[in-house]
Design a protein around this motif. Sequence first.
Motif, PDB file in Angstrom:
ATOM      1  N   ASP A 114       0.788  -1.231   0.000  1.00  0.00           N
ATOM      2  CA  ASP A 114       0.000   0.000   0.000  1.00  0.00           C
ATOM      3  C   ASP A 114       0.817   1.277   0.000  1.00  0.00           C
ATOM      4  N   GLU A 115       2.106   1.182   0.272  1.00  0.00           N
ATOM      5  CA  GLU A 115       2.943   2.381   0.311  1.00  0.00           C
ATOM      6  C   GLU A 115       4.390   1.985   0.027  1.00  0.00           C
ATOM      7  N   GLY A 116       5.174   2.945  -0.443  1.00  0.00           N
ATOM      8  CA  GLY A 116       6.555   2.664  -0.792  1.00  0.00           C
ATOM      9  C   GLY A 116       7.452   2.539   0.420  1.00  0.00           C
ATOM     10  N   LEU A 117       8.688   2.135   0.167  1.00  0.00           N
ATOM     11  CA  LEU A 117       9.646   1.940   1.250  1.00  0.00           C
ATOM     12  C   LEU A 117      10.066   3.245   1.903  1.00  0.00           C
ATOM     13  N   PHE A 118       9.979   4.365   1.172  1.00  0.00           N
ATOM     14  CA  PHE A 118      10.353   5.639   1.781  1.00  0.00           C
ATOM     15  C   PHE A 118       9.578   5.878   3.072  1.00  0.00           C
ATOM     16  N   THR A 119       8.294   5.545   3.065  1.00  0.00           N
ATOM     17  CA  THR A 119       7.453   5.770   4.237  1.00  0.00           C
ATOM     18  C   THR A 119       7.938   4.948   5.422  1.00  0.00           C
ATOM     19  N   GLU A 120       8.272   3.682   5.172  1.00  0.00           N
ATOM     20  CA  GLU A 120       8.793   2.834   6.236  1.00  0.00           C
ATOM     21  C   GLU A 120      10.140   3.349   6.744  1.00  0.00           C
ATOM     22  N   LEU A 121      10.976   3.823   5.850  1.00  0.00           N
ATOM     23  CA  LEU A 121      12.273   4.353   6.250  1.00  0.00           C
ATOM     24  C   LEU A 121      12.111   5.579   7.142  1.00  0.00           C
ATOM     25  N   GLU A 122      11.150   6.441   6.815  1.00  0.00           N
ATOM     26  CA  GLU A 122      10.908   7.627   7.652  1.00  0.00           C
ATOM     27  C   GLU A 122      10.427   7.218   9.034  1.00  0.00           C
ATOM     28  N   ARG A 123       9.581   6.209   9.108  1.00  0.00           N
ATOM     29  CA  ARG A 123       9.113   5.745  10.415  1.00  0.00           C
ATOM     30  C   ARG A 123      10.262   5.149  11.222  1.00  0.00           C
ATOM     31  N   LEU A 124      11.247   4.621  10.508  1.00  0.00           N
ATOM     32  CA  LEU A 124      12.426   4.051  11.172  1.00  0.00           C
ATOM     33  C   LEU A 124      13.393   5.145  11.630  1.00  0.00           C
ATOM     34  N   GLY A 125      13.129   6.384  11.211  1.00  0.00           N
ATOM     35  CA  GLY A 125      13.984   7.498  11.619  1.00  0.00           C
ATOM     36  C   GLY A 125      15.046   7.854  10.611  1.00  0.00           C
ATOM     37  N   LEU A 126      14.906   7.368   9.368  1.00  0.00           N
ATOM     38  CA  LEU A 126      15.893   7.660   8.331  1.00  0.00           C
ATOM     39  C   LEU A 126      15.401   8.799   7.452  1.00  0.00           C
ATOM     40  N   GLN A 127      16.300   9.692   7.152  1.00  0.00           N
ATOM     41  CA  GLN A 127      15.997  10.827   6.285  1.00  0.00           C
ATOM     42  C   GLN A 127      16.391  10.480   4.859  1.00  0.00           C
ATOM     43  N   SER A 128      15.469  10.687   3.929  1.00  0.00           N
ATOM     44  CA  SER A 128      15.748  10.371   2.534  1.00  0.00           C
ATOM     45  C   SER A 128      16.947  11.166   2.044  1.00  0.00           C
ATOM     46  N   GLY A 129      17.865  10.486   1.386  1.00  0.00           N
ATOM     47  CA  GLY A 129      19.070  11.140   0.881  1.00  0.00           C
ATOM     48  C   GLY A 129      20.203  11.071   1.868  1.00  0.00           C
ATOM     49  N   ALA A 130      19.990  11.586   3.066  1.00  0.00           N
ATOM     50  CA  ALA A 130      21.068  11.594   4.063  1.00  0.00           C
ATOM     51  C   ALA A 130      21.292  10.211   4.660  1.00  0.00           C
ATOM     52  N   ASP A 131      20.208   9.479   4.961  1.00  0.00           N
ATOM     53  CA  ASP A 131      20.314   8.181   5.631  1.00  0.00           C
ATOM     54  C   ASP A 131      19.917   7.004   4.750  1.00  0.00           C
ATOM     55  N   SER A 132      19.214   7.268   3.671  1.00  0.00           N
ATOM     56  CA  SER A 132      18.794   6.189   2.765  1.00  0.00           C
ATOM     57  C   SER A 132      18.990   6.659   1.340  1.00  0.00           C
ATOM     58  N   ASN A 133      19.746   5.878   0.576  1.00  0.00           N
ATOM     59  CA  ASN A 133      20.061   6.312  -0.781  1.00  0.00           C
ATOM     60  C   ASN A 133      20.464   5.095  -1.603  1.00  0.00           C
ATOM     61  N   ALA A 134      20.678   5.330  -2.881  1.00  0.00           N
ATOM     62  CA  ALA A 134      21.119   4.263  -3.773  1.00  0.00           C
ATOM     63  C   ALA A 134      21.830   4.883  -4.963  1.00  0.00           C
ATOM     64  N   THR A 135      22.735   4.120  -5.572  1.00  0.00           N
ATOM     65  CA  THR A 135      23.435   4.575  -6.771  1.00  0.00           C
ATOM     66  C   THR A 135      23.492   3.437  -7.781  1.00  0.00           C
ATOM     67  N   THR A 136      23.476   3.807  -9.049  1.00  0.00           N
ATOM     68  CA  THR A 136      23.659   2.834 -10.118  1.00  0.00           C
ATOM     69  C   THR A 136      24.838   3.273 -10.960  1.00  0.00           C
ATOM     70  N   GLY A 137      25.775   2.377 -11.183  1.00  0.00           N
ATOM     71  CA  GLY A 137      26.952   2.681 -11.979  1.00  0.00           C
ATOM     72  C   GLY A 137      27.046   1.777 -13.184  1.00  0.00           C
ATOM     73  N   GLN A 902      10.583  12.175  13.283  1.00  0.00           N
ATOM     74  CA  GLN A 902      11.483  11.132  13.760  1.00  0.00           C
ATOM     75  C   GLN A 902      12.900  11.251  13.202  1.00  0.00           C
ATOM     76  N   PRO A 903      13.093  11.467  11.884  1.00  0.00           N
ATOM     77  CA  PRO A 903      14.477  11.625  11.408  1.00  0.00           C
ATOM     78  C   PRO A 903      15.179  12.817  12.035  1.00  0.00           C
ATOM     79  N   VAL A 904      14.451  13.897  12.300  1.00  0.00           N
ATOM     80  CA  VAL A 904      15.054  15.064  12.929  1.00  0.00           C
ATOM     81  C   VAL A 904      15.440  14.735  14.368  1.00  0.00           C
ATOM     82  N   MET A 905      14.577  14.026  15.082  1.00  0.00           N
ATOM     83  CA  MET A 905      14.899  13.647  16.452  1.00  0.00           C
ATOM     84  C   MET A 905      16.154  12.788  16.497  1.00  0.00           C
ATOM     85  N   GLU A 906      16.287  11.903  15.516  1.00  0.00           N
ATOM     86  CA  GLU A 906      17.501  11.079  15.461  1.00  0.00           C
ATOM     87  C   GLU A 906      18.734  11.931  15.190  1.00  0.00           C
ATOM     88  N   GLN A 907      18.567  12.975  14.375  1.00  0.00           N
ATOM     89  CA  GLN A 907      19.701  13.840  14.026  1.00  0.00           C
ATOM     90  C   GLN A 907      20.096  14.770  15.170  1.00  0.00           C
TER      91      GLN A 907
END
Length: 988
Positions: A114-137, A902-907
């Motif tokens: 019902d929702e993407g992983l970004f939402t779960e990551l935010e609930r876990l306290g991760l900030q998109s980009g700073a704490d959760s990211n990916a790269t393709t080379g 939550q991500p701000v509180m963690e930071q």
Amino acid sequence: MADFYRFFARIIVLAGIVFPIAAFSQTPPLNAPSPDLAFPHERNVFGLAPDPAIQWGRLDTGLRYAIMENKTPRDQASLQLRVDVGSLDEVPELGGIAHFLEHLAFQKTIRRPDEGLFTELERLGLQSGADSNATTGLEATTYYLTVPGSGIDRISRALDIFRDISDGLLLTEEDVEQERDVVISELVSRDSSAAQSSKIRMRFLTPGAKAAEQWPAGTRESLHAISREDLLAFYQAHYRPEKMLLVLVGDFDAEAVEAEVRARFADFKGKGVAAPDVSEELTISLPQAPRALSHVEESLRPSITVYFEQPAKSIASQSLGYSGAYRLQKADEDTRRAVLKRGLALDFAMGAYRRRLQDLMFADDAGFSSGGPFGDHIPRAAYFAGFQFTPVGDDWRTALHVARRELDRLLAFGITEQELDLMRRSQITSLKASADRADTRSSGALASNILRSTAADFVARHPSALLADLMDVVDQLSLEDVKAALKDRYEGKAPAIFVRLQNSDGPVSEAEILAEWAAAGETPLQPWQPSDDKAFAYQVFGEPGEIVSQEHIEDFDFERLTFANNVVAQIKDSDLERNTVRFSIRLGNGLSAFAPDEAGLMAKAGQWATLGGLGAHDFQELSRLFADKNMSVQLSIDGGGVRILGAAMRADLPIALQYAAALLTDPAFRPDAVPIYERSMTQLFAGLRASPQSVLRAEGVPFIFSGDQRRVGFPADLEAALAPDRETVVKRLTPLLAHEFLEVSLVGDIRVLEAQTLLANTLGALPERAAEPDLAGPILPQFADNGAKAAFTYDGHDAGSRVSLYWPVRDGVERPRALALHLMTSVLDILAREDVREAGGLSYSPQASWQLDSSLGYRGLIALSADSDSARSHEVVEALSALLERVAQTAPSDDLLERARQPVMEQLGRWRDSNQGWLFGMLEGLSHAPERLKRYRTVEADYRAVTAKQVQDAAIWLLKTGAPIEIVVSPISIEGNATKEAKAPDAP
């Protein structure tokens, strides 16, 4: 100004005044892994052991993992998952599919339909980009998570997310079509003039290589052609356990984490037809005759690069740790020592080359503003070694002559005995420092090193093992060994020369470039003449300073004291970095020493003070004196004011502080430093119009701040940057360095009494200074009018537009409103991702930012910004504006508020996890903002207490302040764009 100072940091690296680089550690290139699922240490012919703290494992299905307990930072873990698939595994018609799949990995999954992983990551306290990211080379797709907390439940939730990525993606038609616009937006934003130039270079270097054509972003045509069925087939062919490496490093119980890895991934098996294994062996043959190419790109700085192809097997002949396809088959003691000596010899030769260039840069007719050696690997194509220079303007000939002359000088005469001794001392110092700091390496850096090394078929070794290798051979390395290694790398090899011009009428022919290279080879040569150095002259500054007041800040556990000469010091004894101490010396009160039109004086004075040396030593001599010191000291003048920033091993802290004190008391401002500054500023301005980001900074920021160039750190034009003469610089800077209020903050692995003694002998021994900073008239920002609009353009290839909206907070606000604005900004950041990126497909990277300065009564800016397709920038303006209106109309839901909070509180508490956090988050500038201690004591509780209603009220209040300042930066190539257009808002 950060880019400018990074450039000068590179100059100082050449001089050896910063930490020496341990090239002997053999940081590997990112090669494709061997099809053999054995770890590199299991295949190493020399039997090298990996770092003993790493726990290695393999599941029956083929998934490999590495787990390491690490306490720095505390209560945090770094998780990285590498999948061996990149753009080289694509077919041209579906170019960009690996990157497309990476984007979809954060959308809906079987376990979260019902929702993407970004939402779960935010609930876990991760900030998109700073704490959760990916790269393709070209060869791999890698996912990164920085997980707050050391509890196994959090690690388990993060592993669940990696498991979802591994085999649980739904790849719904809705998600595919929604994300297609996003990846196309990213393609546009990254398809810059620099990217185009890189493609031209790679096609020249490796004609026929897939790496030169199959770039990770794909093309518009290929991205439009990719279907859900294509994505599903690619997913099943490549996202398989035997193609994955999972690395976990952090403050946790390794055995418990290993059990979770096995439980989460035990039943993960490949689906469908697997893609064939890929060898790292090179697949093309390159031309062996000298060759050259030039091209003109008006928006980029000129450069020349000289490449020499290297045999693939050479990587094994200079690194014991390499265990890949080209590894040696002979492993006796003589071979081991020969490999060690060859790698060390090349490091020493290239170190000497860099230092020689640094000396040459001080000549009026140097012909280049920066230069040095490099190594390059184009996957599945070729290995190169070579030299890159930035010429003065388009004078490529002079720079090319320097590159050839200094290479030929090395080949003819080698390095000198003095250089050999200097390199030997520098390398020993560097690796000893690395070994000493090993137990306080950060989890993120460790995870990256383990993943990178293992994927590249290198043994992930402990720094102490590298130091032992060095000490085993360093004293036996001879001048002849260095010369032989140089000849083996370069002699008799045909160059491939790539010349990029900026203002030329057209490209230079291959024949002309090769003729110039040949002519440079006829230059008469003499051996390099080393200079004789004397002992450092600045060791005594007077009678040790007397401490007249001292206070222990109990709850933050640091010491605050004042010397009789009015120097204020803050000292924090910290175990976060073993044997390392960092310090900041802050003078005066920020920007108050300079007028809004004196950005040129700031830039020139700051760099001249360093590059101009001291009265008793020029810059080159200082670099040699400090070559075996593990220290970094640099004076800078920027938006934060006048500062000296430093770091050192504890044993080198005395001379680091002596050098800092000498910068304050005896800067020489030698004229021979001016040409370096002028060349660097010319280079800086030559590239300012190359991208929307650089134009936003160079032209947009001054517009926001009503023409105040100090906020940028450099003036509006090159003429103003070069204008200040020596008399002006000395007159303005010398009194400031000698007499202004001085606050020093010091944090690291040092006892308070020892630090007090060192400070008393240096900064505390200086003549009396101002007793306190001038806080009577803080430098308040002056903003453009609300509703003001500006349109700027950048040169070169169309890489989309940059849209930015700024709401000024002019008169300051009370702290509760400032915190509500901060949480509101975090809410806007999530809404920007959900509405502008995911639902609208308008931008790859929309974001919100809170830029209020507590020391100025929380004055500053609230900003919303995004990259976009140039044709859709007006839609992005409307979409960003609607976000603030949405929050003002409807308070955020409990779920949205907590995902934002939550991500701000963690930071909020993470500043305690590093010495840099203590130095720049707590200690530096405490004299200017004494209320900071009170704020820090309650900030977490205060932030937790902000309600949804307060967030909504903050949005309403911000809207009432007026329309935002609107800036749009677009490519000049779009028809109808003016070079610059700015206007005030319509009258009410």
